[in-house]
Write a protein that holds these residues in place. Sequence first.
Motif, PDB file in Angstrom:
ATOM      1  N   THR A 101       0.832  -1.202   0.000  1.00  0.00           N
ATOM      2  CA  THR A 101       0.000   0.000   0.000  1.00  0.00           C
ATOM      3  C   THR A 101       0.868   1.254   0.000  1.00  0.00           C
ATOM      4  O   THR A 101       0.592   2.216  -0.722  1.00  0.00           O
ATOM      5  N   MET A 102       1.936   1.237   0.789  1.00  0.00           N
ATOM      6  CA  MET A 102       2.855   2.366   0.807  1.00  0.00           C
ATOM      7  C   MET A 102       3.499   2.530  -0.572  1.00  0.00           C
ATOM      8  O   MET A 102       3.611   3.642  -1.094  1.00  0.00           O
ATOM      9  N   ALA A 103       3.883   1.423  -1.190  1.00  0.00           N
ATOM     10  CA  ALA A 103       4.475   1.476  -2.533  1.00  0.00           C
ATOM     11  C   ALA A 103       3.469   2.011  -3.550  1.00  0.00           C
ATOM     12  O   ALA A 103       3.828   2.799  -4.435  1.00  0.00           O
ATOM     13  N   LEU A 104       2.214   1.622  -3.412  1.00  0.00           N
ATOM     14  CA  LEU A 104       1.169   2.105  -4.320  1.00  0.00           C
ATOM     15  C   LEU A 104       0.987   3.616  -4.167  1.00  0.00           C
ATOM     16  O   LEU A 104       0.837   4.335  -5.161  1.00  0.00           O
ATOM     17  N   GLY A 105       1.012   4.102  -2.946  1.00  0.00           N
ATOM     18  CA  GLY A 105       0.922   5.543  -2.708  1.00  0.00           C
ATOM     19  C   GLY A 105       2.089   6.275  -3.357  1.00  0.00           C
ATOM     20  O   GLY A 105       1.915   7.319  -4.000  1.00  0.00           O
ATOM     21  N   HIS A 106       3.285   5.719  -3.213  1.00  0.00           N
ATOM     22  CA  HIS A 106       4.467   6.318  -3.842  1.00  0.00           C
ATOM     23  C   HIS A 106       4.373   6.233  -5.363  1.00  0.00           C
ATOM     24  O   HIS A 106       4.795   7.169  -6.060  1.00  0.00           O
ATOM     25  N   TRP A 107       3.833   5.125  -5.878  1.00  0.00           N
ATOM     26  CA  TRP A 107       3.650   4.993  -7.326  1.00  0.00           C
ATOM     27  C   TRP A 107       2.781   6.152  -7.831  1.00  0.00           C
ATOM     28  O   TRP A 107       3.109   6.792  -8.836  1.00  0.00           O
ATOM     29  N   CYS A 108       1.683   6.417  -7.118  1.00  0.00           N
ATOM     30  CA  CYS A 108       0.777   7.503  -7.517  1.00  0.00           C
ATOM     31  C   CYS A 108       1.479   8.857  -7.456  1.00  0.00           C
ATOM     32  O   CYS A 108       1.329   9.681  -8.363  1.00  0.00           O
ATOM     33  N   SER A 109       2.258   9.090  -6.400  1.00  0.00           N
ATOM     34  CA  SER A 109       3.019  10.345  -6.287  1.00  0.00           C
ATOM     35  C   SER A 109       3.964  10.496  -7.474  1.00  0.00           C
ATOM     36  O   SER A 109       4.084  11.575  -8.059  1.00  0.00           O
ATOM     37  N   GLY A 110       4.641   9.403  -7.806  1.00  0.00           N
ATOM     38  CA  GLY A 110       5.559   9.433  -8.936  1.00  0.00           C
ATOM     39  C   GLY A 110       4.843   9.704 -10.244  1.00  0.00           C
ATOM     40  O   GLY A 110       5.317  10.498 -11.071  1.00  0.00           O
ATOM     41  N   PHE A 111       3.690   9.063 -10.435  1.00  0.00           N
ATOM     42  CA  PHE A 111       2.928   9.282 -11.663  1.00  0.00           C
ATOM     43  C   PHE A 111       2.547  10.755 -11.794  1.00  0.00           C
ATOM     44  O   PHE A 111       2.710  11.360 -12.859  1.00  0.00           O
ATOM     45  N   LEU A 112       2.052  11.331 -10.710  1.00  0.00           N
ATOM     46  CA  LEU A 112       1.659  12.738 -10.736  1.00  0.00           C
ATOM     47  C   LEU A 112       2.861  13.636 -11.030  1.00  0.00           C
ATOM     48  O   LEU A 112       2.751  14.597 -11.782  1.00  0.00           O
ATOM     49  N   ALA A 113       4.025  13.307 -10.452  1.00  0.00           N
ATOM     50  CA  ALA A 113       5.238  14.097 -10.701  1.00  0.00           C
ATOM     51  C   ALA A 113       5.692  13.954 -12.146  1.00  0.00           C
ATOM     52  O   ALA A 113       6.049  14.950 -12.798  1.00  0.00           O
ATOM     53  N   GLY A 114       5.686  12.736 -12.670  1.00  0.00           N
ATOM     54  CA  GLY A 114       6.099  12.516 -14.051  1.00  0.00           C
ATOM     55  C   GLY A 114       5.162  13.180 -15.041  1.00  0.00           C
ATOM     56  O   GLY A 114       5.594  13.781 -16.027  1.00  0.00           O
TER      57      GLY A 114
END
Length: 186
Positions: A101-114
Motif C-alpha cells: 500500500t505504501m508502494a502504491l501511494g508512492h507509485w501515484c506520487s511518482g505518476f503525478l510528478a512525471g
Amino acid sequence: MSCAPLPDFERSLALAQGALEASELAECHGVLCGLLCRMPDAGPDAFVGLLQMLELVDEPGAAFRMALEELLQSSREQLADEDMGLVLWLPAEEELLEERTMALGHWCSGFLAGLGSSGEQALASLSDDANQALRDLQQISKAVVADTNESEEEENAFAEIVEYLRVVVLMIREDLRGPDARDAIH
C-alpha cells in the motif's frame, strides 16, 4: 499484442544497492508512466534525468541503469498495448499489504510528478474524467494502512485500486495522445 514483462522488482531493488526503498522503486515506475503519457518517445536520459531532478536516483550504477532502461522499454510497450497489458511495478503479492500500500501511494506520487513535470499547460487537454482521476491519485498517494490485519477483503480492495489505476493511466494516456491518424472518424 504481447508485451515485454517488467524487470524483476526484487532484483532491480538489489541492483539499486540500498539507494532506494521498495516504495521509492515503485515511485520510479510511476514517474516513468507519467512521463510516457505525456512524452511517449522519451528516452533513457530523459527518464533518468527526471528521476535525478526529483531526487529519487542520484547516479545509477551501470546494472541499475540497464534495469531502468529495460523498465522504460517494457513500460512503453505495455502502455501501447491494445489489450491493456499495463502492469504496475510494485512489490510482490507475498509482501505485507502495508508495504504494498505504501508502494502504491508512492507509485501515484511518482505518476503525478512525471505527468506534471512539463507544467500544467500539457494537461489542459485532459477530460473531466481524467481530471477527477488525478484527484483520486492525489488521495491514493496519501494512503496509509492503519490496521495491519490483512484480510481477504483488504486484499480485494487493494487489487481493485490497482486495476482502477491501470485504467486511469491508460485513459490519461489516450487523452494526451489525441486522435491517431489511423483512428476512424465517423
